[in-house]
Structure formats: C-alpha cells, structure tokens
Motif scaffolding. Structure first.
Motif: not given
Length: 207
Positions: A39-44, A46-65
C-alpha cells in the motif's frame, strides 16, 4: 527449504521469537512489512484502499494515514474485512515470490512471520505449505498490559486491536508448536532454542 509459519496475537512476542530464530540462521519474511509495501504510494493496493475508504485515510503527501485507517476499521468487522480483502491477496502474491526465491537453497529455514495467519487462511484457504506452524501465545491480560505500558495505547484501543484478530482458541487450533511468552524472556528463548534444535534435525533428516 523448511518453511515455518510463525503467528500470534498482537503483543504476544512474535518479534522476540523471530529475532532468536534469525540469530540461529533462519531467513525471516515479515508479513507486516509486506503489508506496508503493498500500500505504498503508486501501488494498486493504495489505490484500492483510497477508493474503498475515501480520501480521509490518505495523507497530504499521498501516503496512507494508518492511524486514520485503523480508527475506521479496527472497531468495525465489516470494514476490516474490506481492508483484508485488498491487502491479503497482494501480500500473498509478494510472499509467494520471496519464498520461491529462498527455496533455491534446499537447506534454508524460512520463517514466514504472519500475525494474521488464521485470518488470511480463512480468506484464502490455500495457504502456504508450512512444514511447521508455530504460535506465540500470551494471555490477553499480558498482551493488554504490554500494549498499554510499552506501546502507549489506551486500553480501549488495545482491546479493539485484540478483538479484531482471531481468538486464542482459533490460533492454538492450528499450532504444531506453541511458544508461551507469559513467563520470563529467558524461558521464552529456551523454548525457541528447543524449537530450532527440532527444526535443524528435521532438515538434516530430510537432506
């Protein structure tokens, strides 16, 4: 190759056991590290996590919160199942590759450290063909105390983490060997040393 599946509940002492096995010569593959890698930035992943759980779990730098994601899933079994459905298959694919690479040495002992071995096996029944499953066990009271005193977690957060995992009974049911860490560090290490003696004997016998 001799493949050990190492598991146990949070704060049971898996790291202590894994470190000792590495000192004896084992190769350590850490599923937690793989779970972070997928789930590092740029991985499928992390993209799936963002789509499933929303932008609130992504930091400003694009990494997973991870704290925000944990707060969302560890008290909600349905949400945790969604996360596991994303992470577990990706970790399985990566671990398969690493284990195949290690298997080039037929005498190597590989310790695959999988905190959620029982949960992942339920999601994907065709688990790795472990030669031995080792469960690191400590009472819930001991684990709660370690999480509060050593990791600075609140009792509520610690309890939620424990309750989000398989039960002690479910883990012990799959164990070939149990390492009990409720006692002293010396006692734990003595159990690991005895395990290593057993494993090396099995490797020599197979060779």
């Amino acid at each position: 190759m001799y493949l050990i599946g190492l598991t146990g509940g949070i704060a049971a002492g898996k790291s202590t056991v894994a470190t000792r096995l590495v000192e004896h010569g084992a190769v350590h593959i850490d599923a937690d590290k793989l779970a972070r890698a997928v789930v590092e930035p740029g991985t499928p992943g992390l993209a799936a996590v963002r789509e499933t759980f929303g932008d609130g779990v992504i930091r400003a730098d694009g990494s997973l919160d991870r704290a925000a994601l944990g707060a969302q899933v560890f008290s909600n079994p349905a949400e945790l199942d969604k996360l596991n459905g994303i992470v577990h298959p990706a970790v399985r694919a990566l671990s398969d590759s690493l284990i195949r690479d290690a298997a080039a040495d037929q005498d190597v002992v590989v310790v695959y450290d999988v905190p959620l071995l029982v949960e992942a096996s339920t999601a994907q029944p065709h688990a790795h063909p472990f030669d031995l499953v080792v469960v690191v066990h400590a009472s819930e009271e001991t684990r709660l105390r370690r999480m509060v005193e050593l990791r600075g977690m609140s009792e509520t957060d610690a309890a939620n983490r424990i309750n989000s995992q398989a039960t002690d009974a479910e883990r012990l049911a799959v164990a070939d060997v149990v390492i009990d860490t409720d006692g002293s560090l010396d006692d734990t290490l003595a159990q690991v040393d005895a395990l290593w003696t057993r494993v090396r004997a099995a490797v020599v016998s197979a060779g």
